[in-house]
Design a protein around this motif. Structure first.
Motif, PDB file in Angstrom:
ATOM      1  N   PHE A 101     -24.582  15.489   7.938  1.00 41.04           N
ATOM      2  CA  PHE A 101     -23.527  14.620   8.015  1.00 41.04           C
ATOM      3  C   PHE A 101     -22.459  14.332   7.353  1.00 41.04           C
ATOM      4  N   LYS A 102     -21.913  14.160   5.803  1.00 38.99           N
ATOM      5  CA  LYS A 102     -20.948  14.618   5.206  1.00 38.99           C
ATOM      6  C   LYS A 102     -20.310  15.319   5.569  1.00 38.99           C
ATOM      7  N   PHE A 103     -20.832  16.540   5.743  1.00 42.50           N
ATOM      8  CA  PHE A 103     -20.030  17.958   5.687  1.00 42.50           C
ATOM      9  C   PHE A 103     -19.170  17.248   7.471  1.00 42.50           C
ATOM     10  N   ILE A 104     -19.875  16.814   8.233  1.00 45.86           N
ATOM     11  CA  ILE A 104     -19.539  16.458   9.860  1.00 45.86           C
ATOM     12  C   ILE A 104     -18.796  15.631   9.805  1.00 45.86           C
ATOM     13  N   ALA A 105     -18.375  14.148   8.954  1.00 44.37           N
ATOM     14  CA  ALA A 105     -17.480  13.584   8.861  1.00 44.37           C
ATOM     15  C   ALA A 105     -16.366  14.126   8.294  1.00 44.37           C
ATOM     16  N   LYS A 133     -13.679  11.194  18.410  1.00 48.10           N
ATOM     17  CA  LYS A 133     -12.959  10.637  18.419  1.00 48.10           C
ATOM     18  C   LYS A 133     -14.064   9.350  19.330  1.00 48.10           C
ATOM     19  N   SER A 134     -15.308   9.473  19.304  1.00 47.00           N
ATOM     20  CA  SER A 134     -15.717   8.388  20.090  1.00 47.00           C
ATOM     21  C   SER A 134     -17.091   8.205  19.635  1.00 47.00           C
ATOM     22  N   LYS A 135     -17.697   9.757  18.985  1.00 46.83           N
ATOM     23  CA  LYS A 135     -18.659  10.074  18.458  1.00 46.83           C
ATOM     24  C   LYS A 135     -19.172   9.375  16.589  1.00 46.83           C
ATOM     25  N   ASN A 136     -19.947   8.906  15.868  1.00 45.52           N
ATOM     26  CA  ASN A 136     -20.181   9.048  15.028  1.00 45.52           C
ATOM     27  C   ASN A 136     -21.137  10.559  14.328  1.00 45.52           C
ATOM     28  N   PRO A 137     -20.572  10.448  12.884  1.00 44.74           N
ATOM     29  CA  PRO A 137     -21.462  12.011  12.345  1.00 44.74           C
ATOM     30  C   PRO A 137     -23.106  12.342  12.515  1.00 44.74           C
ATOM     31  N   GLU A 138     -23.718  11.040  12.900  1.00 45.25           N
ATOM     32  CA  GLU A 138     -25.150  11.782  14.045  1.00 45.25           C
ATOM     33  C   GLU A 138     -25.049  11.871  14.667  1.00 45.25           C
ATOM     34  N   GLN A 139     -24.016  11.268  15.694  1.00 48.19           N
ATOM     35  CA  GLN A 139     -24.037  11.595  17.268  1.00 48.19           C
ATOM     36  C   GLN A 139     -23.834  13.364  17.438  1.00 48.19           C
ATOM     37  N   PHE A 141     -24.153  15.642  15.233  1.00 52.55           N
ATOM     38  CA  PHE A 141     -24.615  16.780  14.934  1.00 52.55           C
ATOM     39  C   PHE A 141     -26.279  16.653  16.195  1.00 52.55           C
ATOM     40  N   MET A 142     -26.372  15.915  16.562  1.00 51.70           N
ATOM     41  CA  MET A 142     -27.640  15.771  17.061  1.00 51.70           C
ATOM     42  C   MET A 142     -26.881  16.435  18.543  1.00 51.70           C
ATOM     43  N   GLN A 143     -25.939  16.403  18.580  1.00 49.23           N
ATOM     44  CA  GLN A 143     -24.923  17.064  19.458  1.00 49.23           C
ATOM     45  C   GLN A 143     -24.574  18.422  19.237  1.00 49.23           C
ATOM     46  N   ILE A 144     -23.800  18.694  18.189  1.00 48.67           N
ATOM     47  CA  ILE A 144     -24.044  20.512  17.727  1.00 48.67           C
ATOM     48  C   ILE A 144     -25.422  21.178  18.018  1.00 48.67           C
ATOM     49  N   ALA A 145     -26.969  19.930  17.844  1.00 49.75           N
ATOM     50  CA  ALA A 145     -28.065  20.177  17.502  1.00 49.75           C
ATOM     51  C   ALA A 145     -28.303  20.998  19.100  1.00 49.75           C
ATOM     52  N   ARG A 146     -28.573  20.567  20.052  1.00 50.95           N
ATOM     53  CA  ARG A 146     -28.673  20.836  21.564  1.00 50.95           C
ATOM     54  C   ARG A 146     -28.273  21.705  21.922  1.00 50.95           C
ATOM     55  N   ALA A 147     -26.506  22.338  21.718  1.00 49.02           N
ATOM     56  CA  ALA A 147     -25.850  23.267  22.248  1.00 49.02           C
ATOM     57  C   ALA A 147     -26.526  24.212  21.288  1.00 49.02           C
ATOM     58  N   THR A 158     -22.162  31.551  13.402  1.00 54.52           N
ATOM     59  CA  THR A 158     -22.575  30.998  11.694  1.00 54.52           C
ATOM     60  C   THR A 158     -20.919  30.667  11.516  1.00 54.52           C
ATOM     61  N   SER A 159     -19.799  31.689  11.201  1.00 54.16           N
ATOM     62  CA  SER A 159     -18.834  30.720  10.270  1.00 54.16           C
ATOM     63  C   SER A 159     -18.327  29.243  10.843  1.00 54.16           C
ATOM     64  N   ASP A 160     -18.579  29.688  12.191  1.00 55.00           N
ATOM     65  CA  ASP A 160     -17.876  27.334  12.653  1.00 55.00           C
ATOM     66  C   ASP A 160     -18.877  26.522  12.387  1.00 55.00           C
ATOM     67  N   ALA A 161     -20.500  27.649  12.249  1.00 56.80           N
ATOM     68  CA  ALA A 161     -21.265  26.223  11.658  1.00 56.80           C
ATOM     69  C   ALA A 161     -21.075  25.198  10.274  1.00 56.80           C
ATOM     70  N   ILE A 162     -20.654  26.944   9.634  1.00 56.11           N
ATOM     71  CA  ILE A 162     -20.278  26.938   7.992  1.00 56.11           C
ATOM     72  C   ILE A 162     -19.612  26.326   7.769  1.00 56.11           C
ATOM     73  N   GLN A 163     -18.241  25.858   8.138  1.00 48.95           N
ATOM     74  CA  GLN A 163     -17.619  24.911   8.507  1.00 48.95           C
ATOM     75  C   GLN A 163     -17.571  23.573   8.739  1.00 48.95           C
ATOM     76  N   ILE A 164     -18.508  23.507   9.320  1.00 53.81           N
ATOM     77  CA  ILE A 164     -19.015  22.234  10.203  1.00 53.81           C
ATOM     78  C   ILE A 164     -20.211  21.554   9.006  1.00 53.81           C
ATOM     79  N   LEU A 165     -21.383  22.688   8.950  1.00 53.65           N
ATOM     80  CA  LEU A 165     -22.292  22.312   8.580  1.00 53.65           C
ATOM     81  C   LEU A 165     -22.658  21.746   6.966  1.00 53.65           C
ATOM     82  N   GLY A 166     -20.883  23.227   6.251  1.00 50.60           N
ATOM     83  CA  GLY A 166     -21.491  23.335   5.134  1.00 50.60           C
ATOM     84  C   GLY A 166     -22.728  24.022   4.770  1.00 50.60           C
ATOM     85  N   ARG A 167     -22.848  24.369   2.825  1.00 54.87           N
ATOM     86  CA  ARG A 167     -23.359  24.745   2.562  1.00 54.87           C
ATOM     87  C   ARG A 167     -24.618  25.449   2.982  1.00 54.87           C
TER      88      ARG A 167
END
Length: 222
Positions: A101-105, A133-139, A141-147, A158-167
């Motif tokens: 969540f912190k990395f997504i924020a 603009k309209s969603k918080n990090p938890e929302q 996260f769940m959108q990414i999870a469904r994708a 993988t590279s995109d995930a590391i940039q957004i989700l962290g280590r």
């Protein structure tokens, strides 16, 4: 083991235990003895009478952990319980999700500032600027999870995930692929969360027990 892990491992086969926790809500409005009484039938039937006291202690500990984690993450206690359950069902932990969540924020802020590499990384998961603009990090996260769950093959992401989700991206992606969003929804549909007032009372009881234990240890002759 910690109760967070216990709840996750019991999963659907342990709904009697979680139901026992729910039964504790009425008892928590009184004192610990009432909690023991309210869950005794549920727990004794599922695990045997000898385990009741141990599980009542776990109930109180659970309330304290949920309460403290909610404050730490600035999140409702219902959401903490939901995410913890979903994490346990899919091989990750609440701590790793909180870190994601912190990395997504942070990545969200970078994307909204116009940094194209972050915009492209979010777009790889179907997340638009309007979503950011309209969603918080938890929302998000769940959108990414469904994708991720819908995609199946996540190698190219993988590279995109590391940039957004962290280590912890690899492990988080595995949980997303295994259906962490579905597990969170399942918890909500089963209505297993203990209400916030009861969580607060359980936390207060735990604090009181700790104080009593400390006083007892300081008594002369101990």
């Amino acid at each position: 083991m910690g109760l967070f892990n216990l709840i996750a491992r019991l999963s659907l086969d342990g709904t009697q235990f979680q139901t026992g926790l729910k039964q504790a809500q009425s008892g928590a409005h009184a004192m610990g003895a009432n909690i023991a009484s309210s869950v005794k039938g549920q727990l004794a039937g599922a695990f045997g009478t000898a385990a009741v006291i141990s599980y009542v202690r776990e109930i109180i500990r659970y309330g304290g952990e949920v309460h403290d984690m909610g404050r730490r993450l600035n999140m409702s206690t219902d959401k903490v319980q939901e995410l913890n359950y979903a994490a346990g069902q899919t091989g990750t932990s609440l701590g790793e999700i909180a870190l994601a969540f912190k990395f997504i924020a942070k990545a969200r802020s970078e994307a909204l500032e116009g940094k194209t590499d972050f915009v492209k990384s979010f777009a790889a998961f179907g997340v638009t600027i309007a979503d950011l603009k309209s969603k918080n990090p938890e929302q998000l996260f769940m959108q990414i999870a469904r994708a991720v769950q819908a995609t199946g093959d996540t190698t190219r992401l993988t590279s995109d995930a590391i940039q957004i989700l962290g280590r912890s991206a690899d492990k988080i992606m595995g949980s997303m692929k295994d259906g962490i969003a579905d597990a969170a929804k399942e918890f909500e549909n089963l209505n297993l969360a203990i209400d916030p007032k009861t969580i607060e009372r359980l936390d207060q009881m735990g604090d009181s027990f700790e104080k009593c234990a400390g006083i007892r240890q300081r008594l002369p002759g101990r």
